[in-house]
Design an enzyme around this catalytic site. Structure first.
Site, mmCIF file in Angstrom:
data_model
loop_
_atom_site.group_PDB
_atom_site.id
_atom_site.type_symbol
_atom_site.label_atom_id
_atom_site.label_comp_id
_atom_site.label_asym_id
_atom_site.label_seq_id
_atom_site.Cartn_x
_atom_site.Cartn_y
_atom_site.Cartn_z
ATOM 1 N N TYR A 156 0.744 -1.155 0.037
ATOM 2 C CA TYR A 156 -0.069 -0.121 0.021
ATOM 3 C C TYR A 156 0.674 1.367 -0.038
ATOM 4 C CZ TYR A 156 -3.969 3.033 1.805
ATOM 5 O OH TYR A 156 -4.741 4.118 1.876
ATOM 6 N N LYS A 160 1.198 4.079 -2.771
ATOM 7 C CA LYS A 160 0.630 5.481 -2.554
ATOM 8 C C LYS A 160 1.913 6.413 -2.996
ATOM 9 C CE LYS A 160 -3.740 5.018 -1.414
ATOM 10 N NZ LYS A 160 -4.722 5.439 -2.344
HETATM 11 P P1 NAP Z 1 -13.357 2.193 1.433
HETATM 12 O O1 NAP Z 1 -14.488 2.776 2.259
HETATM 13 O O2 NAP Z 1 -12.922 0.888 1.504
HETATM 14 O O3 NAP Z 1 -14.077 2.513 -0.214
HETATM 15 C C1 NAP Z 1 -13.172 2.171 -1.233
HETATM 16 C C2 NAP Z 1 -13.897 2.319 -2.621
HETATM 17 O O4 NAP Z 1 -12.963 2.211 -3.797
HETATM 18 C C3 NAP Z 1 -15.296 1.778 -2.636
HETATM 19 O O5 NAP Z 1 -16.130 2.775 -3.386
HETATM 20 C C4 NAP Z 1 -14.792 0.523 -3.909
HETATM 21 O O6 NAP Z 1 -15.892 0.369 -4.657
HETATM 22 C C5 NAP Z 1 -13.824 1.237 -4.778
HETATM 23 N N1 NAP Z 1 -12.827 0.387 -5.228
HETATM 24 C C6 NAP Z 1 -11.912 -0.732 -4.664
HETATM 25 N N2 NAP Z 1 -11.347 -1.295 -5.597
HETATM 26 C C7 NAP Z 1 -11.909 -0.770 -6.802
HETATM 27 C C8 NAP Z 1 -11.588 -1.220 -8.176
HETATM 28 N N3 NAP Z 1 -10.666 -2.077 -8.443
HETATM 29 N N4 NAP Z 1 -12.289 -0.340 -9.157
HETATM 30 C C9 NAP Z 1 -13.133 0.498 -8.889
HETATM 31 N N5 NAP Z 1 -13.491 0.959 -7.267
HETATM 32 C C10 NAP Z 1 -12.752 0.089 -6.546
HETATM 33 O O7 NAP Z 1 -12.428 3.040 1.113
HETATM 34 P P2 NAP Z 1 -11.713 4.679 1.769
HETATM 35 O O8 NAP Z 1 -11.459 4.506 3.294
HETATM 36 O O9 NAP Z 1 -12.964 5.534 1.356
HETATM 37 O O10 NAP Z 1 -10.528 5.021 0.783
HETATM 38 C C11 NAP Z 1 -10.660 5.711 -0.298
HETATM 39 C C12 NAP Z 1 -9.266 6.087 -0.662
HETATM 40 O O11 NAP Z 1 -8.580 6.987 0.250
HETATM 41 C C13 NAP Z 1 -8.416 4.939 -1.046
HETATM 42 O O12 NAP Z 1 -7.668 5.191 -2.117
HETATM 43 C C14 NAP Z 1 -7.597 4.598 0.320
HETATM 44 O O13 NAP Z 1 -6.259 4.265 -0.145
HETATM 45 C C15 NAP Z 1 -7.401 6.198 0.596
HETATM 46 N N6 NAP Z 1 -7.023 6.776 1.868
HETATM 47 C C16 NAP Z 1 -8.087 6.226 2.977
HETATM 48 C C17 NAP Z 1 -7.693 6.543 4.275
HETATM 49 C C18 NAP Z 1 -8.744 6.032 5.389
HETATM 50 O O14 NAP Z 1 -8.227 6.245 6.445
HETATM 51 N N7 NAP Z 1 -9.789 5.651 5.200
HETATM 52 C C19 NAP Z 1 -6.493 6.927 4.692
HETATM 53 C C20 NAP Z 1 -5.572 7.317 3.511
HETATM 54 C C21 NAP Z 1 -5.968 7.133 2.356
HETATM 55 P P3 NAP Z 1 -17.140 -0.757 -4.222
HETATM 56 O O15 NAP Z 1 -17.908 -0.229 -3.094
HETATM 57 O O16 NAP Z 1 -17.750 -1.196 -5.460
HETATM 58 O O17 NAP Z 1 -16.164 -2.076 -3.558
#
Ligand code: NAP
Length: 249
Positions: A156, A160
């Site tokens: 990851y 990133k």
């Molecule tokens: P999440 O709640 O797990 O949601 C992930 C989203 O990505 C969902 O809409 C999922 O679609 C979609 N997705 C996953 N694989 C995919 C693929 N192959 N093609 C198209 N869509 C896909 O994650 P989140 O926490 O909102 O994270 C969103 C972004 O922020 C990510 O890039 C993550 O790395 C980044 N981020 C998050 C955090 C945190 O603390 N949460 C911190 C730093 C960075 P489905 O619903 O259809 O599965």
């Protein structure tokens, strides 16, 4: 709130978490929004419905961002369904955590393919359109983990960190064509992705956050909207941490 009226935005992973908040916020700023999802059709439909109920334009589009051909087709669908593409938010992401010495090839590849190659494939497809129209904004969702690393997340963190290098290179390549590229680096945001973590991990993470609380998807959405808008017209190639003071030096 920035004015995004007459703009068309594509938000990958817009069905849940940060992506859903970004899609709703961009729409409330006036943009027409393509809500991409991988498998969660009903969640994506709910985001679209809520945008339409508020008087906005939105469409849900399924595509697996780890598939380069699907990314090309997704961008074409956005243009045909919504009439253009002005804002690309590369938000879709997954985790497959594990210590590096035990990490399987599949867990490495899945995270690189989705979190890094997906960003490349969509940037390539959208960049052609934005270059031609001589305007556009790309906002990539990276992570503080891409800045500082994290034990148990080598795949990851590599993806990133790669997104950060990609963002800066795209910013240099496309600036003269009126296209900006920036990244937001969230810290710990309350979503499905972080809900899976143990209470011990949550507490030790919270202790590292100067503001003493986790972030919300809305905290990230507001920053994405700013970077996507003309209010950030002179900002490109930047990485803006949205982390409550977790990683600043
Ligand atoms: P999440 O709640 O797990 O949601 C992930 C989203 O990505 C969902 O809409 C999922 O679609 C979609 N997705 C996953 N694989 C995919 C693929 N192959 N093609 C198209 N869509 C896909 O994650 P989140 O926490 O909102 O994270 C969103 C972004 O922020 C990510 O890039 C993550 O790395 C980044 N981020 C998050 C955090 C945190 O603390 N949460 C911190 C730093 C960075 P489905 O619903 O259809 O599965």
């Amino acid at each position: 709130m920035p004015d995004l009226s007459n703009r068309v935005a594509l938000v990958t992973g817009g069905s849940r978490g940060i992506g859903a908040a970004v899609a709703l916020h961009l729409a409330s700023c006036g943009a027409a929004v393509a809500v991409n999802y991988a498998g969660s059709q009903s969640a994506a439909d709910a985001v679209v419905e809520s945008i339409r109920e508020a008087g906005g334009r939105a469409v849900a589009l399924q595509a697996d961002v780890s598939d380069p051909a699907a990314c090309g087709a997704l961008v074409q669908s956005v243009v045909s369904e919504l009439g253009g593409l002005d804002i690309l938010v590369n938000n879709a992401g997954i985790t497959r955590d594990g210590l590096v010495v035990r990490m399987s090839d599949d867990d490495w590849a899945a995270v690189i393919d989705t979190n890094l190659t997906g960003v490349f494939s969509l940037t390539r497809a959208a960049g052609k359109i934005m270059m031609k129209q001589r305007s556009g904004a790309i906002v990539n969702v990276t992570s503080v983990v891409g800045l500082v690393g994290n034990a148990g997340q080598a795949n990851y963190a590599a993806a990133k960190a790669g997104v950060i290098g990609l963002t800066k290179s795209v910013a240099r390549e496309l600036a003269s064509r009126g296209v900006r590229a920036n990244a937001v680096a969230p810290g710990f945001i309350e979503t499905d992705m972080t809900a899976a973590l143990s209470e011990a991990v949550r507490e030790s993470t919270r202790a590292q956050i100067a503001m003493g609380r986790f972030g919300s998807p809305q905290d990230v959405a507001a920053t994405v909207a700013f970077l996507a808008s003309d209010e950030a017209a002179y900002i490109t190639g930047q990485v803006l941490a949205v982390d409550g003071g977790m990683t600043f030096v």
